[in-house]
Design an enzyme around this catalytic site. Structure first.
Site, short mmCIF file in Angstrom:
data_model
loop_
_atom_site.label_atom_id
_atom_site.label_comp_id
_atom_site.label_asym_id
_atom_site.label_seq_id
_atom_site.Cartn_x
_atom_site.Cartn_y
_atom_site.Cartn_z
CE LYS A 141 -0.94 -6.59 -1.86
NZ LYS A 141 -1.39 -5.98 -0.58
NE ARG A 191 3.63 2.12 4.16
CZ ARG A 191 2.72 1.79 5.33
NH1 ARG A 191 3.10 1.93 6.51
NH2 ARG A 191 1.64 1.42 4.88
N1 BES Z 1 -1.51 -1.72 -2.27
C1 BES Z 1 -1.72 -2.11 -0.97
C2 BES Z 1 -2.90 -1.31 -0.53
C3 BES Z 1 -4.37 -1.86 -1.00
C4 BES Z 1 -4.92 -3.07 -0.34
C5 BES Z 1 -4.78 -1.18 -2.05
C6 BES Z 1 -6.02 -3.27 -0.86
C7 BES Z 1 -6.54 -1.55 -2.49
C8 BES Z 1 -6.83 -2.73 -1.81
C9 BES Z 1 -0.61 -1.58 -0.26
O1 BES Z 1 0.71 -1.80 -0.63
C10 BES Z 1 -0.53 -2.57 0.78
O2 BES Z 1 -0.31 -3.77 0.52
N2 BES Z 1 -0.66 -1.93 2.21
C11 BES Z 1 -0.73 -2.82 3.37
C12 BES Z 1 0.20 -2.31 4.46
C13 BES Z 1 0.51 -3.19 5.51
C14 BES Z 1 1.28 -4.32 5.15
C15 BES Z 1 1.17 -2.20 6.76
C16 BES Z 1 -2.16 -3.22 3.78
O3 BES Z 1 -2.78 -2.30 3.71
O4 BES Z 1 -2.40 -4.41 4.23
MN MN Z 2 1.39 -3.63 -0.83
#
Ligand code: BES
Ligand code: MN
Ligand code: ZN
Length: 500
Positions: free
Chosen positions: A276, A350
Protein backbone atom coordinates in the site's frame (compact mmCIF):
# COMPACT_ATOMS: atom_id res chain seq x y z
CA UNK A 1 -18.16 6.38 35.33
CA UNK A 2 -20.61 5.35 38.01
CA UNK A 3 -24.03 4.58 36.61
CA UNK A 4 -27.09 4.16 38.81
CA UNK A 5 -30.85 4.07 38.68
CA UNK A 6 -32.91 5.71 41.38
CA UNK A 7 -36.52 6.58 42.06
CA UNK A 8 -37.23 10.23 41.22
CA UNK A 9 -36.14 12.32 44.16
CA UNK A 10 -35.07 15.86 44.86
CA UNK A 11 -31.98 16.34 42.71
CA UNK A 12 -29.32 17.74 45.01
CA UNK A 13 -26.21 18.34 42.92
CA UNK A 14 -24.72 18.32 39.44
CA UNK A 15 -26.76 18.79 36.27
CA UNK A 16 -30.44 17.99 36.06
CA UNK A 17 -31.75 16.95 32.64
CA UNK A 18 -35.43 17.16 31.81
CA UNK A 19 -37.35 17.02 28.53
CA UNK A 20 -39.74 18.99 26.35
CA UNK A 21 -41.73 17.84 23.35
CA UNK A 22 -41.89 19.66 20.06
CA UNK A 23 -43.82 22.89 20.49
CA UNK A 24 -41.93 23.51 23.75
CA UNK A 25 -44.34 21.35 25.72
CA UNK A 26 -42.70 20.73 29.08
CA UNK A 27 -42.98 17.17 30.41
CA UNK A 28 -44.00 16.76 34.08
CA UNK A 29 -40.37 16.55 35.25
CA UNK A 30 -39.57 19.71 33.30
CA UNK A 31 -42.50 21.49 34.88
CA UNK A 32 -41.21 20.41 38.29
CA UNK A 33 -37.75 21.72 37.46
CA UNK A 34 -39.18 24.97 36.15
CA UNK A 35 -41.09 25.47 39.35
CA UNK A 36 -38.08 24.64 41.50
CA UNK A 37 -36.05 27.18 39.57
CA UNK A 38 -38.65 29.89 39.98
CA UNK A 39 -39.79 29.79 36.36
CA UNK A 40 -36.29 30.11 34.91
CA UNK A 41 -36.97 27.51 32.20
CA UNK A 42 -40.14 29.27 31.05
CA UNK A 43 -38.24 32.56 30.90
CA UNK A 44 -35.43 30.84 29.04
CA UNK A 45 -37.89 29.55 26.44
CA UNK A 46 -39.00 33.09 25.68
CA UNK A 47 -35.50 34.28 24.87
CA UNK A 48 -34.20 31.25 22.93
CA UNK A 49 -34.81 29.41 19.69
CA UNK A 50 -35.57 26.21 21.57
CA UNK A 51 -38.72 24.54 20.25
CA UNK A 52 -38.36 21.02 21.65
CA UNK A 53 -37.04 19.53 18.41
CA UNK A 54 -35.03 16.38 18.89
CA UNK A 55 -31.45 17.25 19.80
CA UNK A 56 -32.06 20.84 20.93
CA UNK A 57 -30.83 21.86 24.35
CA UNK A 58 -31.70 24.83 26.52
CA UNK A 59 -29.28 25.20 29.39
CA UNK A 60 -29.69 27.42 32.41
CA UNK A 61 -27.29 27.82 35.28
CA UNK A 62 -29.39 27.10 38.30
CA UNK A 63 -30.17 29.66 40.99
CA UNK A 64 -28.02 29.11 44.08
CA UNK A 65 -30.92 28.03 46.25
CA UNK A 66 -31.58 24.98 44.10
CA UNK A 67 -28.47 22.96 44.90
CA UNK A 68 -28.02 21.66 41.35
CA UNK A 69 -25.46 23.39 39.18
CA UNK A 70 -27.54 23.65 36.03
CA UNK A 71 -30.74 22.48 34.40
CA UNK A 72 -30.76 21.23 30.83
CA UNK A 73 -34.01 21.14 28.96
CA UNK A 74 -33.62 18.73 26.09
CA UNK A 75 -35.81 18.45 23.01
CA UNK A 76 -37.51 15.07 22.67
CA UNK A 77 -39.04 15.87 19.28
CA UNK A 78 -42.39 14.34 18.36
CA UNK A 79 -43.60 11.92 21.01
CA UNK A 80 -44.58 9.36 18.36
CA UNK A 81 -41.04 9.31 16.98
CA UNK A 82 -39.26 8.93 20.29
CA UNK A 83 -37.61 5.53 20.80
CA UNK A 84 -34.61 3.78 22.34
CA UNK A 85 -32.23 5.13 19.72
CA UNK A 86 -33.32 8.69 20.35
CA UNK A 87 -32.90 8.16 24.09
CA UNK A 88 -29.36 6.85 23.60
CA UNK A 89 -28.35 9.73 21.37
CA UNK A 90 -29.88 12.19 23.79
CA UNK A 91 -27.90 10.86 26.75
CA UNK A 92 -24.71 10.67 24.70
CA UNK A 93 -24.92 14.21 23.39
CA UNK A 94 -25.82 15.67 26.78
CA UNK A 95 -22.91 13.83 28.34
CA UNK A 96 -20.56 15.08 25.65
CA UNK A 97 -21.64 18.62 26.34
CA UNK A 98 -21.40 18.30 30.14
CA UNK A 99 -18.01 16.75 29.81
CA UNK A 100 -16.79 19.75 27.83
CA UNK A 101 -18.33 22.02 30.44
CA UNK A 102 -16.44 20.20 33.20
CA UNK A 103 -19.51 18.87 34.96
CA UNK A 104 -18.93 15.78 37.09
CA UNK A 105 -22.44 14.66 37.91
CA UNK A 106 -25.77 14.39 36.09
CA UNK A 107 -29.29 13.16 36.74
CA UNK A 108 -31.59 12.36 33.84
CA UNK A 109 -35.26 12.69 34.60
CA UNK A 110 -36.86 12.07 31.24
CA UNK A 111 -40.54 11.21 31.13
CA UNK A 112 -41.80 8.94 28.39
CA UNK A 113 -43.41 11.32 25.89
CA UNK A 114 -47.05 10.75 25.03
CA UNK A 115 -47.43 8.32 22.13
CA UNK A 116 -43.80 7.16 22.26
CA UNK A 117 -42.90 3.64 21.17
CA UNK A 118 -41.07 2.93 24.38
CA UNK A 119 -41.99 2.06 27.97
CA UNK A 120 -40.42 3.66 31.06
CA UNK A 121 -38.06 0.76 31.97
CA UNK A 122 -36.71 0.55 28.42
CA UNK A 123 -36.33 4.31 28.25
CA UNK A 124 -34.25 4.32 31.43
CA UNK A 125 -32.09 1.45 30.20
CA UNK A 126 -31.48 3.15 26.85
CA UNK A 127 -30.54 6.42 28.51
CA UNK A 128 -28.01 4.43 30.51
CA UNK A 129 -26.77 2.76 27.31
CA UNK A 130 -26.21 6.11 25.64
CA UNK A 131 -24.26 7.36 28.65
CA UNK A 132 -22.26 4.15 28.80
CA UNK A 133 -21.34 3.98 25.10
CA UNK A 134 -20.32 7.64 25.18
CA UNK A 135 -18.12 7.15 28.26
CA UNK A 136 -15.69 4.84 26.45
CA UNK A 137 -12.13 6.13 26.19
CA UNK A 138 -8.86 4.65 25.01
CA UNK A 139 -6.05 6.46 26.80
CA UNK A 140 -3.66 3.61 27.69
CA UNK A 141 -0.87 5.13 25.66
CA UNK A 142 -1.08 8.71 26.87
CA UNK A 143 1.32 9.74 29.58
CA UNK A 144 0.55 13.47 29.50
CA UNK A 145 -2.41 15.84 29.78
CA UNK A 146 -4.72 13.05 30.83
CA UNK A 147 -7.06 15.67 32.26
CA UNK A 148 -7.82 16.78 28.79
CA UNK A 149 -8.79 13.32 27.58
CA UNK A 150 -10.41 11.57 30.50
CA UNK A 151 -14.12 12.02 31.02
CA UNK A 152 -14.97 14.54 33.69
CA UNK A 153 -18.42 13.11 34.16
CA UNK A 154 -18.12 10.61 36.99
CA UNK A 155 -21.63 10.03 38.22
CA UNK A 156 -24.69 9.42 36.06
CA UNK A 157 -28.08 8.79 37.65
CA UNK A 158 -31.19 7.82 35.74
CA UNK A 159 -34.37 8.69 37.61
CA UNK A 160 -36.98 6.01 37.04
CA UNK A 161 -40.00 4.47 38.72
CA UNK A 162 -39.77 0.78 37.90
CA UNK A 163 -36.39 -0.23 39.23
CA UNK A 164 -36.75 -4.02 38.92
CA UNK A 165 -37.68 -4.01 35.24
CA UNK A 166 -35.05 -1.39 34.51
CA UNK A 167 -32.29 -3.52 35.98
CA UNK A 168 -33.34 -6.46 33.82
CA UNK A 169 -33.39 -4.36 30.67
CA UNK A 170 -30.08 -2.75 31.57
CA UNK A 171 -28.35 -6.06 32.27
CA UNK A 172 -28.89 -7.02 28.61
CA UNK A 173 -27.68 -3.71 27.25
CA UNK A 174 -24.72 -3.69 29.60
CA UNK A 175 -23.63 -7.07 28.22
CA UNK A 176 -23.76 -5.62 24.71
CA UNK A 177 -21.81 -2.53 25.73
CA UNK A 178 -19.17 -4.80 27.28
CA UNK A 179 -18.80 -6.68 23.99
CA UNK A 180 -18.56 -3.41 22.09
CA UNK A 181 -15.91 -2.08 24.45
CA UNK A 182 -13.75 -5.17 24.00
CA UNK A 183 -14.16 -4.88 20.23
CA UNK A 184 -13.22 -1.18 20.37
CA UNK A 185 -10.18 -1.91 22.52
CA UNK A 186 -8.95 -4.48 20.01
CA UNK A 187 -9.46 -2.18 17.02
CA UNK A 188 -7.80 0.79 18.76
CA UNK A 189 -4.82 -1.24 19.97
CA UNK A 190 -1.66 -0.53 17.92
CA UNK A 191 -0.35 -3.33 15.72
CA UNK A 192 3.05 -3.61 17.41
CA UNK A 193 1.13 -4.68 20.52
CA UNK A 194 -1.77 -6.61 19.02
CA UNK A 195 -0.18 -9.42 17.03
CA UNK A 196 -2.31 -12.41 16.01
CA UNK A 197 -0.97 -14.36 19.01
CA UNK A 198 -1.65 -11.51 21.43
CA UNK A 199 -5.16 -11.12 20.07
CA UNK A 200 -5.79 -14.85 20.49
CA UNK A 201 -4.47 -14.70 24.06
CA UNK A 202 -6.75 -11.84 24.99
CA UNK A 203 -9.79 -13.55 23.52
CA UNK A 204 -9.04 -16.72 25.44
CA UNK A 205 -8.48 -14.84 28.70
CA UNK A 206 -11.61 -12.67 28.47
CA UNK A 207 -14.14 -15.05 26.95
CA UNK A 208 -13.23 -18.23 28.84
CA UNK A 209 -14.25 -16.46 32.03
CA UNK A 210 -17.77 -16.10 30.65
CA UNK A 211 -18.13 -19.75 29.73
CA UNK A 212 -17.14 -19.50 26.08
CA UNK A 213 -14.99 -22.40 24.89
CA UNK A 214 -11.98 -20.89 23.14
CA UNK A 215 -9.49 -22.84 21.03
CA UNK A 216 -6.51 -21.27 19.31
CA UNK A 217 -4.97 -23.10 16.33
CA UNK A 218 -1.45 -22.25 15.18
CA UNK A 219 0.22 -22.59 11.79
CA UNK A 220 1.14 -26.26 12.16
CA UNK A 221 -2.47 -27.22 12.82
CA UNK A 222 -3.75 -25.05 10.00
CA UNK A 223 -1.24 -26.61 7.65
CA UNK A 224 -2.57 -30.05 8.53
CA UNK A 225 -6.05 -28.83 7.71
CA UNK A 226 -4.85 -27.67 4.30
CA UNK A 227 -5.42 -23.95 4.84
CA UNK A 228 -3.03 -22.81 2.12
CA UNK A 229 -5.07 -19.73 1.37
CA UNK A 230 -4.97 -18.26 4.89
CA UNK A 231 -1.40 -19.35 5.53
CA UNK A 232 -0.18 -17.72 2.33
CA UNK A 233 -1.24 -14.33 3.64
CA UNK A 234 0.68 -14.66 6.92
CA UNK A 235 3.75 -16.13 5.32
CA UNK A 236 5.56 -12.80 4.91
CA UNK A 237 5.22 -11.93 8.60
CA UNK A 238 7.53 -12.73 11.51
CA UNK A 239 4.43 -13.38 13.54
CA UNK A 240 2.48 -16.60 13.59
CA UNK A 241 -1.01 -16.74 12.11
CA UNK A 242 -3.81 -18.03 14.32
CA UNK A 243 -7.30 -19.36 13.95
CA UNK A 244 -9.45 -18.71 17.00
CA UNK A 245 -12.57 -20.79 17.50
CA UNK A 246 -15.13 -19.64 20.06
CA UNK A 247 -18.15 -21.69 21.08
CA UNK A 248 -21.08 -20.55 23.17
CA UNK A 249 -23.64 -23.26 23.93
CA UNK A 250 -26.50 -21.44 25.57
CA UNK A 251 -29.40 -23.31 23.99
CA UNK A 252 -31.21 -25.78 26.25
CA UNK A 253 -31.72 -28.05 23.26
CA UNK A 254 -28.20 -29.41 23.21
CA UNK A 255 -28.54 -30.95 19.77
CA UNK A 256 -29.35 -27.55 18.29
CA UNK A 257 -27.14 -26.84 15.32
CA UNK A 258 -25.26 -23.61 15.88
CA UNK A 259 -25.28 -20.34 14.03
CA UNK A 260 -21.87 -19.12 12.94
CA UNK A 261 -19.97 -15.87 12.65
CA UNK A 262 -16.66 -15.58 10.83
CA UNK A 263 -14.33 -12.58 11.05
CA UNK A 264 -11.43 -11.16 9.06
CA UNK A 265 -8.62 -10.58 11.52
CA UNK A 266 -5.79 -8.91 9.63
CA UNK A 267 -3.90 -7.38 12.56
CA UNK A 268 -2.00 -5.20 10.14
CA UNK A 269 -2.47 -4.93 6.39
CA UNK A 270 0.59 -3.47 4.67
CA UNK A 271 -0.72 -4.88 1.38
CA UNK A 272 2.13 -7.41 1.32
CA UNK A 273 4.33 -7.23 -1.79
CA UNK A 274 1.50 -5.35 -3.50
CA UNK A 275 2.43 -2.74 -0.93
CA UNK A 276 0.00 0.00 0.00
CA UNK A 277 1.02 3.66 -0.18
CA UNK A 278 2.02 5.44 3.04
CA UNK A 279 -1.32 7.18 3.48
CA UNK A 280 -3.19 4.06 2.34
CA UNK A 281 -1.50 2.01 5.05
CA UNK A 282 -2.50 4.28 7.91
CA UNK A 283 -5.28 2.80 9.99
CA UNK A 284 -4.61 -0.71 8.77
CA UNK A 285 -4.27 -1.84 12.38
CA UNK A 286 -8.06 -1.80 12.23
CA UNK A 287 -8.18 -4.43 9.51
CA UNK A 288 -9.15 -6.92 12.19
CA UNK A 289 -12.44 -5.07 12.76
CA UNK A 290 -14.47 -8.02 11.48
CA UNK A 291 -12.76 -10.33 13.95
CA UNK A 292 -13.31 -7.79 16.72
CA UNK A 293 -17.03 -7.69 15.92
CA UNK A 294 -17.24 -11.49 16.14
CA UNK A 295 -15.30 -11.54 19.41
CA UNK A 296 -17.45 -8.78 20.91
CA UNK A 297 -20.62 -10.56 19.81
CA UNK A 298 -19.56 -13.83 21.40
CA UNK A 299 -18.75 -11.93 24.58
CA UNK A 300 -22.13 -10.19 24.59
CA UNK A 301 -24.04 -13.44 23.96
CA UNK A 302 -22.23 -15.17 26.79
CA UNK A 303 -22.47 -12.24 29.19
CA UNK A 304 -26.23 -12.12 28.80
CA UNK A 305 -26.51 -15.91 28.68
CA UNK A 306 -28.26 -15.91 25.33
CA UNK A 307 -30.25 -19.10 24.70
CA UNK A 308 -28.50 -19.96 21.49
CA UNK A 309 -25.66 -22.11 20.25
CA UNK A 310 -23.22 -19.88 18.43
CA UNK A 311 -19.72 -20.29 17.08
CA UNK A 312 -17.30 -17.53 16.20
CA UNK A 313 -14.27 -18.22 14.03
CA UNK A 314 -11.64 -15.61 13.26
CA UNK A 315 -8.57 -15.83 11.06
CA UNK A 316 -5.76 -13.75 12.55
CA UNK A 317 -2.82 -12.87 10.33
CA UNK A 318 -0.41 -10.08 9.58
CA UNK A 319 -0.01 -9.16 5.89
CA UNK A 320 3.67 -8.21 5.49
CA UNK A 321 6.21 -8.11 2.66
CA UNK A 322 9.37 -9.99 3.67
CA UNK A 323 11.52 -12.41 1.68
CA UNK A 324 9.16 -15.25 2.43
CA UNK A 325 6.11 -13.24 1.47
CA UNK A 326 3.57 -14.47 -1.00
CA UNK A 327 4.12 -13.06 -4.53
CA UNK A 328 1.59 -11.67 -6.95
CA UNK A 329 1.22 -14.61 -9.43
CA UNK A 330 1.45 -17.30 -6.73
CA UNK A 331 -1.14 -20.03 -6.79
CA UNK A 332 -2.37 -21.36 -3.43
CA UNK A 333 -4.63 -24.28 -2.55
CA UNK A 334 -7.44 -23.55 -0.11
CA UNK A 335 -8.85 -25.96 2.47
CA UNK A 336 -11.89 -26.39 0.21
CA UNK A 337 -9.59 -27.87 -2.43
CA UNK A 338 -10.11 -24.95 -4.82
CA UNK A 339 -7.00 -23.21 -6.15
CA UNK A 340 -6.52 -19.45 -6.20
CA UNK A 341 -4.22 -17.34 -8.33
CA UNK A 342 -3.08 -14.50 -6.06
CA UNK A 343 -2.68 -11.56 -8.44
CA UNK A 344 -2.71 -8.90 -5.75
CA UNK A 345 -1.42 -9.65 -2.26
CA UNK A 346 -3.44 -6.70 -0.95
CA UNK A 347 -6.67 -8.57 -1.64
CA UNK A 348 -5.79 -10.74 1.37
CA UNK A 349 -8.93 -10.60 3.48
CA UNK A 350 -10.87 -12.88 1.17
CA UNK A 351 -7.99 -15.38 1.25
CA UNK A 352 -8.18 -15.49 5.03
CA UNK A 353 -11.96 -15.75 5.06
CA UNK A 354 -12.04 -18.52 2.43
CA UNK A 355 -10.34 -21.03 4.73
CA UNK A 356 -12.11 -19.77 7.84
CA UNK A 357 -15.45 -20.25 6.06
CA UNK A 358 -14.59 -23.78 4.93
CA UNK A 359 -13.38 -24.74 8.40
CA UNK A 360 -16.49 -23.33 10.07
CA UNK A 361 -18.93 -25.08 7.75
CA UNK A 362 -17.22 -28.46 7.74
CA UNK A 363 -16.65 -28.54 11.48
CA UNK A 364 -19.95 -27.15 12.74
CA UNK A 365 -22.54 -27.56 9.94
CA UNK A 366 -24.11 -24.27 11.06
CA UNK A 367 -27.66 -23.30 10.07
CA UNK A 368 -26.21 -20.15 8.55
CA UNK A 369 -22.92 -18.34 8.44
CA UNK A 370 -22.31 -14.61 8.48
CA UNK A 371 -18.87 -13.20 7.84
CA UNK A 372 -17.71 -9.69 8.71
CA UNK A 373 -14.71 -8.02 7.15
CA UNK A 374 -13.10 -4.68 6.45
CA UNK A 375 -12.82 -6.10 2.97
CA UNK A 376 -12.75 -3.38 0.33
CA UNK A 377 -12.02 0.30 -0.10
CA UNK A 378 -14.72 0.24 -2.77
CA UNK A 379 -17.50 -0.20 -0.20
CA UNK A 380 -16.39 3.09 1.39
CA UNK A 381 -16.72 4.75 -2.01
CA UNK A 382 -20.20 3.30 -2.39
CA UNK A 383 -21.74 3.70 1.05
CA UNK A 384 -19.45 5.94 3.10
CA UNK A 385 -19.56 5.62 6.88
CA UNK A 386 -23.36 5.33 7.02
CA UNK A 387 -24.10 1.75 5.99
CA UNK A 388 -22.18 -1.50 5.92
CA UNK A 389 -22.49 -3.46 2.68
CA UNK A 390 -24.59 -6.62 2.86
CA UNK A 391 -24.13 -9.44 0.35
CA UNK A 392 -26.07 -12.66 0.63
CA UNK A 393 -27.44 -15.74 -1.09
CA UNK A 394 -30.56 -15.74 1.10
CA UNK A 395 -33.42 -13.22 1.19
CA UNK A 396 -34.79 -14.31 4.54
CA UNK A 397 -31.46 -14.00 6.32
CA UNK A 398 -30.82 -10.68 4.56
CA UNK A 399 -34.13 -9.21 5.64
CA UNK A 400 -33.52 -10.24 9.22
CA UNK A 401 -30.09 -8.62 9.16
CA UNK A 402 -31.49 -5.44 7.62
CA UNK A 403 -34.20 -5.28 10.30
CA UNK A 404 -31.70 -5.88 13.11
CA UNK A 405 -29.46 -3.14 11.76
CA UNK A 406 -32.33 -0.66 11.65
CA UNK A 407 -33.38 -1.51 15.19
CA UNK A 408 -29.98 -0.80 16.74
CA UNK A 409 -28.72 1.96 14.44
CA UNK A 410 -26.10 -0.16 12.70
CA UNK A 411 -27.72 0.00 9.28
CA UNK A 412 -26.73 -2.16 6.33
CA UNK A 413 -27.46 -1.82 2.62
CA UNK A 414 -27.89 -4.88 0.45
CA UNK A 415 -25.76 -5.00 -2.68
CA UNK A 416 -26.37 -7.14 -5.77
CA UNK A 417 -24.62 -10.38 -6.69
CA UNK A 418 -24.92 -12.73 -9.65
CA UNK A 419 -23.22 -14.99 -12.18
CA UNK A 420 -22.06 -12.12 -14.38
CA UNK A 421 -20.12 -10.68 -11.47
CA UNK A 422 -18.72 -14.10 -10.68
CA UNK A 423 -17.11 -14.17 -14.13
CA UNK A 424 -14.81 -11.36 -12.97
CA UNK A 425 -12.88 -14.00 -11.03
CA UNK A 426 -11.89 -16.24 -13.96
CA UNK A 427 -8.21 -17.12 -13.81
CA UNK A 428 -5.92 -18.08 -16.68
CA UNK A 429 -4.43 -21.00 -14.76
CA UNK A 430 -6.30 -21.68 -11.50
CA UNK A 431 -9.88 -22.12 -10.32
CA UNK A 432 -10.14 -18.38 -9.63
CA UNK A 433 -8.10 -15.25 -9.15
CA UNK A 434 -8.31 -13.16 -6.03
CA UNK A 435 -9.23 -9.87 -7.74
CA UNK A 436 -11.75 -8.82 -10.35
CA UNK A 437 -11.37 -5.93 -12.75
CA UNK A 438 -11.35 -2.21 -12.00
CA UNK A 439 -15.10 -2.03 -11.32
CA UNK A 440 -17.51 -3.47 -8.75
CA UNK A 441 -14.66 -4.34 -6.38
CA UNK A 442 -16.84 -5.02 -3.35
CA UNK A 443 -19.12 -7.32 -5.32
CA UNK A 444 -16.20 -9.21 -6.84
CA UNK A 445 -14.89 -9.77 -3.31
CA UNK A 446 -18.29 -11.08 -2.22
CA UNK A 447 -18.50 -13.39 -5.25
CA UNK A 448 -15.11 -14.75 -4.25
CA UNK A 449 -16.36 -15.54 -0.75
CA UNK A 450 -19.53 -17.15 -2.09
CA UNK A 451 -17.39 -19.72 -3.89
CA UNK A 452 -16.55 -21.06 -0.42
CA UNK A 453 -20.14 -21.42 0.72
CA UNK A 454 -21.09 -25.10 0.78
CA UNK A 455 -24.38 -27.00 0.51
CA UNK A 456 -26.38 -23.89 -0.46
CA UNK A 457 -26.09 -22.82 3.16
CA UNK A 458 -27.63 -19.43 3.96
CA UNK A 459 -24.72 -17.03 4.03
CA UNK A 460 -24.25 -13.31 4.41
CA UNK A 461 -21.19 -11.15 4.13
CA UNK A 462 -20.93 -7.73 5.78
CA UNK A 463 -18.28 -5.47 4.30
CA UNK A 464 -17.59 -3.14 7.22
CA UNK A 465 -14.60 -1.22 5.81
CA UNK A 466 -16.54 2.05 6.08
CA UNK A 467 -17.89 1.60 9.60
CA UNK A 468 -15.32 -0.31 11.70
CA UNK A 469 -13.39 2.88 12.37
CA UNK A 470 -14.03 6.58 11.83
CA UNK A 471 -11.52 9.12 10.59
CA UNK A 472 -13.80 12.13 10.21
CA UNK A 473 -16.57 13.19 12.52
CA UNK A 474 -17.30 10.75 15.34
CA UNK A 475 -20.79 9.33 15.71
CA UNK A 476 -22.50 10.30 18.97
CA UNK A 477 -22.47 6.80 20.44
CA UNK A 478 -18.99 5.98 19.13
CA UNK A 479 -16.48 8.27 20.83
CA UNK A 480 -13.21 6.73 19.64
CA UNK A 481 -11.62 5.73 16.35
CA UNK A 482 -12.55 2.06 16.71
CA UNK A 483 -16.36 1.85 16.74
CA UNK A 484 -17.10 -1.72 17.78
CA UNK A 485 -19.52 -1.85 14.82
CA UNK A 486 -21.13 -5.26 14.35
CA UNK A 487 -21.59 -6.40 17.93
CA UNK A 488 -24.95 -4.75 18.27
CA UNK A 489 -26.46 -5.81 14.97
CA UNK A 490 -25.41 -9.45 15.40
CA UNK A 491 -26.63 -9.55 18.98
CA UNK A 492 -29.95 -8.07 17.87
CA UNK A 493 -30.24 -10.58 15.02
CA UNK A 494 -29.79 -13.42 17.51
CA UNK A 495 -32.09 -11.95 20.15
CA UNK A 496 -34.91 -11.40 17.66
CA UNK A 497 -34.69 -14.66 15.71
CA UNK A 498 -32.52 -17.44 17.04
CA UNK A 499 -33.00 -17.96 20.76
CA UNK A 500 -34.97 -20.82 22.38
N1 BES B 1 -8.16 -3.97 4.17
C1 BES B 1 -8.32 -3.57 2.83
C2 BES B 1 -9.64 -2.84 2.57
C3 BES B 1 -9.74 -1.46 3.16
C4 BES B 1 -9.26 -0.36 2.47
C5 BES B 1 -10.35 -1.26 4.38
C6 BES B 1 -9.37 0.90 3.02
C7 BES B 1 -10.49 0.01 4.91
C8 BES B 1 -9.97 1.09 4.22
C9 BES B 1 -8.26 -4.77 1.90
O1 BES B 1 -7.44 -5.80 2.33
C10 BES B 1 -7.72 -4.28 0.61
O2 BES B 1 -6.60 -3.89 0.58
N2 BES B 1 -8.55 -4.33 -0.45
C11 BES B 1 -8.16 -3.86 -1.72
C12 BES B 1 -8.63 -4.88 -2.74
C13 BES B 1 -8.06 -4.69 -4.11
C14 BES B 1 -6.57 -4.95 -4.09
C15 BES B 1 -8.75 -5.63 -5.06
C16 BES B 1 -8.80 -2.51 -1.96
O3 BES B 1 -9.93 -2.30 -1.51
O4 BES B 1 -8.16 -1.65 -2.54
MN1 MN C 1 -5.43 -5.51 1.73
ZN1 ZN D 1 -7.17 -5.95 4.37
Amino acid sequence: MELSFAAPHAVGSGAWVVGALEGSVLTPAAQKADKAAGGALSRGLKVSKFTGKSGQILEILAPAALGVSRILLVGLGKGSEFDGNKAENLAASINGRLNTAGESEVTFEIDVPKGARIKPPALAAHLAMGAQLKSYTFNHYRTKNLDEYETKLKKVTIATGELGDVRKAWAKLEAIAGGMFFARDLVNEPPNVLSPAECGKRVKANLSKLGVKVEVLGEAEMKKLGMGSLLGVGQGSERESQLVVMQWNGSRKKSNEPIAFVGKGVCFDSGGLSLKTGPGMMGMKGDMGGAAAVIGTMQALAARKAKVNAVGVIGLVENMPDGKAQRPDDVVKSMSGQTIEVLNTDAEGRLVLADALTYTQRKFKPRFVIDLATLTGAIIMALGPEHAGLFSNDDKLSNRIIAAGKAVAEPVWRMPMGPNYDKLLRSKIADMKNIGGPNAGSIAAAQFLQRFVEDKRPWAHLDIAGVAWQDGEHKALMPTWGTGWGVRILNELVAENYED
